[in-house]
Design an enzyme around this catalytic site. Structure first.
Site, short mmCIF file in Angstrom:
data_model
loop_
_atom_site.label_atom_id
_atom_site.label_comp_id
_atom_site.label_asym_id
_atom_site.label_seq_id
_atom_site.Cartn_x
_atom_site.Cartn_y
_atom_site.Cartn_z
CB CYS A 110 -0.90 -0.01 1.24
SG CYS A 110 -2.03 1.38 1.35
CG HIS A 153 -5.75 -2.25 -1.80
ND1 HIS A 153 -4.75 -2.90 -1.11
CD2 HIS A 153 -5.45 -0.92 -1.69
CE1 HIS A 153 -3.90 -2.02 -0.61
NE2 HIS A 153 -4.30 -0.82 -0.93
CD GLU A 154 -6.93 1.30 -4.53
OE1 GLU A 154 -5.94 0.63 -4.88
OE2 GLU A 154 -6.88 2.15 -3.60
CG HIS A 157 -7.34 2.67 1.08
ND1 HIS A 157 -6.56 2.70 2.22
CD2 HIS A 157 -6.56 2.14 0.11
CE1 HIS A 157 -5.36 2.22 1.94
NE2 HIS A 157 -5.33 1.86 0.67
C1 NB4 Z 1 -2.82 -1.00 -4.48
C2 NB4 Z 1 -2.73 -2.47 -4.93
C3 NB4 Z 1 -2.16 -3.39 -3.88
C4 NB4 Z 1 -2.85 -4.76 -4.14
C5 NB4 Z 1 -0.55 -5.32 -7.36
C6 NB4 Z 1 0.35 -4.15 -7.69
C7 NB4 Z 1 1.38 -2.17 -7.01
C8 NB4 Z 1 -0.52 -0.54 -5.32
C9 NB4 Z 1 -1.49 -0.37 -4.13
C10 NB4 Z 1 -4.06 -4.52 -4.96
C11 NB4 Z 1 -4.13 -3.01 -5.23
C12 NB4 Z 1 -1.64 1.16 -4.01
C13 NB4 Z 1 -3.79 2.08 -3.29
C14 NB4 Z 1 1.99 -2.09 -8.28
C15 NB4 Z 1 1.75 -3.10 -9.22
C16 NB4 Z 1 1.83 -4.03 -11.51
C17 NB4 Z 1 1.61 -3.30 -12.84
C18 NB4 Z 1 2.58 -1.86 -14.53
C19 NB4 Z 1 3.81 -1.11 -14.94
C20 NB4 Z 1 4.42 -0.83 -12.62
C21 NB4 Z 1 3.17 -1.59 -12.17
C22 NB4 Z 1 3.46 -2.35 -10.88
F1 NB4 Z 1 2.80 -1.04 -8.57
N1 NB4 Z 1 0.53 -3.19 -6.72
N2 NB4 Z 1 1.62 -1.20 -6.06
N3 NB4 Z 1 0.71 -1.04 -5.00
N4 NB4 Z 1 -2.57 1.50 -2.96
N5 NB4 Z 1 0.93 -4.13 -8.93
N6 NB4 Z 1 2.29 -3.08 -10.50
N7 NB4 Z 1 2.84 -2.59 -13.22
O1 NB4 Z 1 -0.86 -0.21 -6.42
O2 NB4 Z 1 -2.08 1.63 -1.72
O3 NB4 Z 1 -4.63 2.10 -2.20
O4 NB4 Z 1 4.17 -0.18 -13.87
NI NI Z 2 -3.65 1.17 -0.43
#
Ligand code: NB4
Ligand code: NI
Length: 185
Positions: A110, A153-154, A157
């Protein structure tokens, strides 16, 4: 533009409280804020911009994470069928869900949590979400697997729930009953 200094971190009470519904139609300001949240996620996935502004990569963001206790979320990701989900939503609500569970085999992280928390986060395998999208349309999204996990997840929040609140304290890697893993690349 939104950068990491705007991201509220765990311990801040806004992350443990339920956010308020957005009045519909949303104000110009709410729409602008949601557009900025989507742009932040896109920037965080752009290697050059992310490096220049030291952004942590993300696929979703919720308004309480930028200090706004409003029911707004933004997402930008491709699921495993390369279907792109890139929009903002006002007052998203899970109106139905499967009995079956799923979980990210990599666990979750997160942007508001500057530490690793190991363990599986049980999520409904399939959900139906009703919401108002950025264009102001009332939409009903039928989601499964990775997309269902991101939206849950969102939406958590918006209800003051952090991913680690759902990890089994005694057995963090306990596989929930009737659960299938969701493997990220
Ligand atoms: C939200 C996610 C955590 C689990 C799974 C993932 C990343 C987040 C948190 C479900 C939702 C943010 C919002 C990533 C990521 C995969 C796709 C495309 C190219 C990099 C990117 C990396 F960054 N979680 N981070 N965490 N949150 N996949 N990816 N890739 O997004 O706290 O509440 O660029
Ligand atoms: Ni989050």
């Amino acid at each position: 533009m939104i950068t990491m200094k705007d991201i509220v971190r765990e311990g801040h009470p806004i992350l443990n409280h339920s956010a308020k519904d957005v009045s519909i139609p949303p104000t110009e300001q709410d729409i602008e804020t949601l557009k900025k949240m989507i742009q932040f996620i896109k920037n965080s996935q752009d290697e050059k911009i992310a490096e220049e502004y030291e952004l942590r990569a993300g696929v979703g963001l919720a308004a309480p994470q930028i200090g706004l206790s409003k029911r707004m979320i933004a997402v930008h990701f491709e699921d495993f069928n390369n279907q792109l989900y890139s929009d903002g939503y006002f007052n998203p609500k899970i109106v139905s869900h499967s009995v079956e569970f799923t979980y990210l085999s990599s666990g979750e992280g997160c942007l508001s949590v500057d530490r690793e928390v190991a363990g599986y986060v049980p999520r409904y395998a399939r959900i139906t979400v009703s919401a108002i999208n950025l264009a102001g349309e009332h939409v009903k999204l039928r989601l499964r697997g990775y997309a269902a996990i991101v939206f849950q997840h969102e939406i958590d929040h918006l209800n003051g729930v952090m991913f680690y609140d759902r990890i089994n304290k005694q057995e963090p890697f306990l596989i929930p009953e009737h659960a299938k893993a969701c493997d990220v690349d």
